[in-house]
Scaffold this active site. Structure first.
Site, short mmCIF file in Angstrom:
data_model
loop_
_atom_site.label_atom_id
_atom_site.label_comp_id
_atom_site.label_asym_id
_atom_site.label_seq_id
_atom_site.Cartn_x
_atom_site.Cartn_y
_atom_site.Cartn_z
NE ARG A 69 -2.21 1.97 3.52
CZ ARG A 69 -2.88 2.48 4.56
NH1 ARG A 69 -4.15 2.14 4.74
NH2 ARG A 69 -2.32 3.30 5.41
NE ARG A 84 -9.42 -2.58 3.17
CZ ARG A 84 -8.51 -3.04 4.03
NH1 ARG A 84 -8.28 -4.33 4.15
NH2 ARG A 84 -7.82 -2.20 4.77
CD GLU A 126 -10.51 1.20 7.07
OE1 GLU A 126 -9.69 0.62 6.33
OE2 GLU A 126 -10.21 2.18 7.78
CD GLU A 162 -4.81 -3.05 6.40
OE1 GLU A 162 -5.97 -3.33 6.76
OE2 GLU A 162 -4.40 -1.88 6.31
CG ASP A 194 -7.13 3.52 3.07
OD1 ASP A 194 -8.20 4.04 2.71
OD2 ASP A 194 -6.98 2.93 4.17
CD GLU A 254 -8.38 0.51 2.56
OE1 GLU A 254 -7.23 0.19 2.20
OE2 GLU A 254 -8.75 0.53 3.74
CE1 TYR A 286 -4.42 6.98 11.45
CE2 TYR A 286 -5.29 6.14 9.39
CZ TYR A 286 -4.97 5.95 10.71
OH TYR A 286 -5.17 4.74 11.29
CD1 TRP A 294 -11.08 11.05 10.67
CD2 TRP A 294 -9.32 9.77 10.30
NE1 TRP A 294 -11.30 9.86 11.32
CE2 TRP A 294 -10.22 9.06 11.11
CE3 TRP A 294 -8.12 9.13 9.93
CZ2 TRP A 294 -9.99 7.74 11.54
CZ3 TRP A 294 -7.88 7.84 10.37
CH2 TRP A 294 -8.82 7.15 11.17
CG HIS A 346 -8.37 6.83 5.78
ND1 HIS A 346 -9.02 6.96 6.98
CD2 HIS A 346 -7.52 5.80 5.92
CE1 HIS A 346 -8.56 6.04 7.79
NE2 HIS A 346 -7.65 5.33 7.18
O1 EZ4 Z 1 -7.43 3.77 9.74
O2 EZ4 Z 1 -7.71 0.79 11.56
O3 EZ4 Z 1 -6.75 0.31 5.86
N1 EZ4 Z 1 -6.50 0.55 6.99
C1 EZ4 Z 1 -6.89 1.61 7.66
C2 EZ4 Z 1 -6.58 1.65 9.13
C3 EZ4 Z 1 -7.62 2.42 9.92
C4 EZ4 Z 1 -7.53 2.14 11.38
C5 EZ4 Z 1 -8.58 2.91 12.18
O4 EZ4 Z 1 -8.64 2.43 13.46
O5 EZ4 Z 1 -7.46 2.50 7.08
O6 EZ4 Z 1 -5.35 2.22 9.29
CO CO Z 2 -8.34 1.70 5.26
#
Ligand code: EZ4
Ligand code: CO
Length: 409
Positions: free
Chosen positions: A147, A290, A269, A346, A217, A243, A159, A409, A219
């Protein structure tokens, strides 16, 4: 085999973990992960106050019945706190059943459908040299799929991107526990991100060639039309998946993305039931599921989600960040090994302190995971070791735009 004791164990070796530990009248111990990052104590209360008393004396073999009882008798269905609590019970019961049978759990799920599980790791960097270093480091550890997360010029912190140089020699803490009384504020600018990311993936492809599977990702930070644009612009770089490109609650948003791009899409997720996937799977709007076993109610419902997905050639990509405990990770690996429609897993290794609390049988060898052959999940909780690390307040970060608006975020 009746449930005699149920303990909720909170420990914070490298970060907070919540574990349900069931003991039966014949002395078997089963473990379930109930860790909900940043909201851990809500699940502890749900378990301790409302679930543990209901489990006493129950037949530990009745996994499906116990799951349905906890889900339906509460009346208030779904939600991350409820489903993490139910997941811990479900996984602990599967652990017990497999120990009673003297088999690794995957055998009870139908046996192995493959020999090993392809894993992906998290590379990141604040600039290209740092990112390339991180990718090489992951390849050195054996990873065959990676990733890619990157800083964006003009933004202070994002992040998922390492805050320290890769070359520092320290353990690269991808997702620090973020222990603090308040969540950390980060900044975000979608236009800057969309302008920058394609050039980073182009550079990575140029450096590492066409064969390395690359993931990214988003997010949940984009609107559907922004995600559609990004998916399209990344097509030349042949992503394994994009993702959480857009907030997951709006299932129809993915339809718009899908109409515009052949970049494979992964999502879920933050989902906690099959209902969150109803449209996405039936209308074939995604390619990978996911959800974490820990957050989607356990092995029993995850199996159902994956069997539903299989009818549409949709595969698994089970969530495996470090906020999933080794217990939750082991549960995912047994399921991954058994289901036919496994995609990728993952995997971020835990720190040494965590690994001393949770003794594990699963292995990571040349880029592939395997749950091991010990009866049950193959994870033991060292209770004395866990007791050394009391809970510490920790929060995930959040974003504000330049004008002060709170953003995903
Ligand atoms: O941000 O599990 O794909 N993985 C992620 C993780 C999530 C965390 C949040 O608790 O996006 O890093
Ligand atoms: Co994620």
């Amino acid at each position: 085999m009746r449930i005699d004791r149920a303990e909720v164990i909170v420990t914070s070796p490298d970060r907070n973990f919540v574990t349900l530990r069931l003991t039966t009248d014949d002395g078997l111990v089963g473990l379930g992960d109930a860790t909900l990052n940043g909201r851990e104590l809500a699940v502890v209360a749900y378990l301790q106050e409302h679930v543990v008393p209901l489990l006493m004396g129950k037949d530990a073999h009745r996994i499906e019945d116990t799951w349905q009882f906890l889900y339906r008798s509460a009346y208030w269905r779904r939600g991350p706190v409820t489903m993490a609590a139910i997941a811990a019970v479900d996984v602990a019961l599967w652990d017990l059943k497999a120990k009673a049978a003297g088999m690794p759990l995957y055998q009870l799920l139908g046996g192995a459908s493959r020999d090993r599980l392809l894993a992906y790791g998290h590379a990141s960097g604040r600039d290209l040299p740092e990112l390339f270093d991180s990718i090489r480091k992951h390849q050195g550890l054996g990873y065959r799929a990676i990733r890619i997360q990157t800083s964006v010029p003009g933004l202070n912190a994002i992040y998922g991107v390492a805050a320290q140089a890769q070359s520092s020699g320290k353990r690269y803490d991808y997702e620090p526990a973020q222990r603090a009384d308040l969540p950390k504020e980060e900044d975000w600018d979608t236009r800057a991100y969309l302008g920058h990311l394609p050039s980073v993936l182009e550079a990575v492809r140029a450096e590492f060639g066409p064969d390395l599977p690359l993931l990214h990702d988003c997010h949940h930070r984009l609107t559907p039309i922004q995600a559609a644009k990004l998916g399209k612009s990344l097509e030349p770089f042949d992503l394994f998946w994009l993702e959480d490109c857009t907030p997951a609650e709006n299932q129809d948003g993915l339809r718009l993305v899908r109409q515009h791009t052949t970049t494979p899409l992964a999502i879920g997720e933050v989902f906690n039931t099959v209902w969150d996937y109803q449209t996405l799977i039936k209308d074939q709007l995604i390619d990978y599921v996911r959800s974490a076993v820990t957050h989607a109610g356990g092995i029993s419902p995850m199996r159902k989600i994956m069997d539903y997905a299989a009818q549409y050639q949709i595969k698994s990509g089970i969530h495996g960040p470090t906020d999933i405990s080794p217990v939750g990770m082991a549960a995912a690996l047994h399921l991954d090994l058994a289901i036919h429609n496994f995609g990728i897993q993952e995997f971020m290794p835990h720190g040494d302190l965590t690994n001393a609390v949770f003794e594990q049988s699963f292995t990571f060898t040349r880029g592939y995971l395997h749950p091991g052959e010990r009866p049950g999940l193959g994870v033991d909780l060292e209770v004395d070791e866990a007791g050394k690390y009391p809970y510490q307040t920790a929060y995930l970060p959040f974003n504000r735009l330049q004008d002060g608006t709170v953003h995903d975020w």
